[in-house]
Design a protein around this motif. Structure first.
Motif, PDB file in Angstrom:
ATOM      1  N   UNK A  25     -23.860  -8.135  12.803  1.00 54.67           N
ATOM      2  CA  UNK A  25     -24.247  -7.906  12.674  1.00 54.67           C
ATOM      3  C   UNK A  25     -24.006  -6.886  11.737  1.00 54.67           C
ATOM      4  N   UNK A  26     -25.670  -6.588  10.436  1.00 55.55           N
ATOM      5  CA  UNK A  26     -25.665  -5.858   9.152  1.00 55.55           C
ATOM      6  C   UNK A  26     -26.040  -5.031   9.427  1.00 55.55           C
ATOM      7  N   UNK A  27     -25.263  -3.730   8.764  1.00 52.19           N
ATOM      8  CA  UNK A  27     -25.680  -2.470   8.519  1.00 52.19           C
ATOM      9  C   UNK A  27     -25.805  -1.485   6.998  1.00 52.19           C
ATOM     10  N   UNK A  28     -26.577  -0.393   7.391  1.00 50.87           N
ATOM     11  CA  UNK A  28     -26.718  -0.193   5.582  1.00 50.87           C
ATOM     12  C   UNK A  28     -25.731   1.013   5.242  1.00 50.87           C
ATOM     13  N   UNK A  29     -25.104   0.559   3.157  1.00 50.01           N
ATOM     14  CA  UNK A  29     -23.982   0.923   3.434  1.00 50.01           C
ATOM     15  C   UNK A  29     -24.344   0.963   1.820  1.00 50.01           C
ATOM     16  N   UNK A  30     -24.552   2.610   1.428  1.00 48.11           N
ATOM     17  CA  UNK A  30     -24.544   2.105  -0.520  1.00 48.11           C
ATOM     18  C   UNK A  30     -23.297   2.770  -0.498  1.00 48.11           C
ATOM     19  N   UNK A  69     -15.055  -4.558   9.971  1.00 50.54           N
ATOM     20  CA  UNK A  69     -16.353  -4.045   8.792  1.00 50.54           C
ATOM     21  C   UNK A  69     -15.733  -4.955   7.317  1.00 50.54           C
ATOM     22  N   UNK A  70     -16.731  -5.290   6.698  1.00 49.10           N
ATOM     23  CA  UNK A  70     -17.025  -6.381   5.162  1.00 49.10           C
ATOM     24  C   UNK A  70     -17.961  -5.710   4.626  1.00 49.10           C
ATOM     25  N   UNK A  71     -16.976  -5.080   3.429  1.00 48.29           N
ATOM     26  CA  UNK A  71     -18.472  -4.834   2.615  1.00 48.29           C
ATOM     27  C   UNK A  71     -18.925  -5.693   1.789  1.00 48.29           C
ATOM     28  N   UNK A  72     -19.849  -5.961   0.915  1.00 47.79           N
ATOM     29  CA  UNK A  72     -20.736  -6.668   0.631  1.00 47.79           C
ATOM     30  C   UNK A  72     -20.631  -7.894   0.875  1.00 47.79           C
ATOM     31  N   UNK A  73     -20.996  -7.761   2.689  1.00 45.19           N
ATOM     32  CA  UNK A  73     -21.111  -9.590   2.979  1.00 45.19           C
ATOM     33  C   UNK A  73     -21.987  -9.804   2.614  1.00 45.19           C
ATOM     34  N   UNK A  74     -23.165  -9.518   2.118  1.00 46.76           N
ATOM     35  CA  UNK A  74     -24.492 -10.051   2.263  1.00 46.76           C
ATOM     36  C   UNK A  74     -24.458 -11.266   1.269  1.00 46.76           C
ATOM     37  N   UNK A  75     -23.443 -11.437   0.328  1.00 48.28           N
ATOM     38  CA  UNK A  75     -23.523 -12.715  -0.562  1.00 48.28           C
ATOM     39  C   UNK A  75     -21.913 -12.768  -0.738  1.00 48.28           C
ATOM     40  N   UNK A 120     -31.414  -8.412   3.883  1.00 47.79           N
ATOM     41  CA  UNK A 120     -30.383  -9.508   3.254  1.00 47.79           C
ATOM     42  C   UNK A 120     -29.230 -10.064   3.897  1.00 47.79           C
ATOM     43  N   UNK A 121     -28.246  -8.692   4.624  1.00 50.54           N
ATOM     44  CA  UNK A 121     -27.709  -8.362   5.004  1.00 50.54           C
ATOM     45  C   UNK A 121     -27.720  -9.363   7.030  1.00 50.54           C
ATOM     46  N   UNK A 122     -29.445  -8.755   7.082  1.00 48.01           N
ATOM     47  CA  UNK A 122     -29.232  -9.417   8.884  1.00 48.01           C
ATOM     48  C   UNK A 122     -29.538 -11.117   8.541  1.00 48.01           C
TER      49      UNK A 122
END
Length: 313
Positions: free
Chosen positions: A82-87, A32-38, A64-66
């Motif tokens: 894959x991407x999953x929502x996390x705030x 799992x990587x947080x902030x993995x969309x950029x 954006x993650x997807x």
């Protein structure tokens, strides 16, 4: 702070994430990587996926993650991205992410972050936003995923910190700037010190579960993290930016990937790395390299853990 020998590797400032995973097989490992969309989060994800890991991008913007996950699959041929929502500043979001996770977790990279917000912002709980995002959200996530990490056997937790930690220890008497004047770099520095102290304490508390935890300074990489500094840039700041020893994205992600994936650091825990090697301890306030004693203080690490638990209750 123990007096262990400084840990070094054959890698350095110019090493890339691709070099780090060359010959590494992460088949069957889940990350799992947080902030993995950029930024370096996306590059860390690409490198781990290239080595065969199943990777989940934990991101604020799931769309954006997807898109990034699809790009990584196209680049690596790994369909397990894959991407999953996390705030991170929303405790319900963290709880939901944890609740959806099933099975072991071998690698957790706490990568997401915000830097030097020019004005004071608070969460709904009244927490200063950088401390809440950079530390408390990740702390909450790691605690929630602890069982999955323990189940993996030999899991690794990687906390992306910064040389910005040198600007401030944890100011326990006023963490959230309720009585002192807000200063962007002090707030950022405090949150980055918290990232290191988390690794120090997690290393101790979770050793019996086979979990290692380390923190790192990725180096200077031009990403969205600097957006607040570039909005109202002065000639002096522009000169600093122009002359800074910037890394490429692959170089910037290398230390994260080393701690997440390399067999060289098997069993290494509770330390702070930069340029793919353990940083030298220094009390000199000037240099941008090295780790300051306040970030490795075992008393502060234990205290921060307890304070964080109390805040999240």
């Amino acid at each position: 702070m123990d007096n262990h020998a400084r840990f070094t590797t054959p890698y350095g400032f110019e090493s890339t994430s691709t070099e780090i995973v060359d010959g590494v097989d992460l088949t069957g490992k889940r990350a799992v990587i947080t902030g993995g969309a950029s930024g370096i989060g996306a590059e860390t994800a690409r490198a781990l996926a290239a080595a065969g890991a199943e990777v989940t991008l934990a991101v604020r913007n799931a769309d954006a993650g997807r898109q990034v996950a699809e790009r990584i699959t196209a680049q690596t041929g790994n369909t397990g991205v894959a991407a999953a929502a996390l705030e991170l500043t929303d405790r319900r979001s963290v709880t939901e992410f944890v609740g959806r996770w099933q099975g072991p977790l071998h690698i957790l990279v706490n990568n997401a972050g915000i830097m030097a917000l020019p004005e004071l912002h608070r969460t709904a709980e009244g927490w200063e936003l950088q401390f809440a995002t950079n530390h408390l959200g990740h702390f909450d996530l790691a605690l929630g995923l602890h069982r999955a990490l323990a189940e993996a056997g030999g899991a690794r937790v990687v906390a992306v910190s910064s040389n910005g930690h040198r600007t401030s220890p944890i100011v326990f008497d006023d963490i959230h700037f309720e009585r002192r004047a807000y200063e962007p770099w002090l707030a950022y520095g405090q949150s980055k010190t918290a990232n290191v102290l988390f690794a120090v304490e997690a290393a101790k508390r979770w050793a019996g579960d086979g979990i290692t935890a380390n923190a790192l300074m990725p180096g200077g990489i031009r990403t969205n993290l600097q957006r607040h500094q570039l909005e109202n840039i002065t000639p002096e700041i522009q000169e600093i930016f122009d002359n800074y020893p910037w890394k490429t994205m692959e170089q910037g992600a290398a230390t994260s990937v080393l701690l997440a994936a390399s067999p060289l650091v098997e069993g290494v825990t509770g330390r702070y790395f930069e340029d793919c090697n353990e940083a030298e301890l220094t009390t000199d306030p000037g240099p941008e390299t090295g780790v300051r004693p306040h970030a490795l203080d075992v008393g502060d690490a234990a205290r921060l853990w307890d304070v964080s638990i109390a805040l999240l209750r």
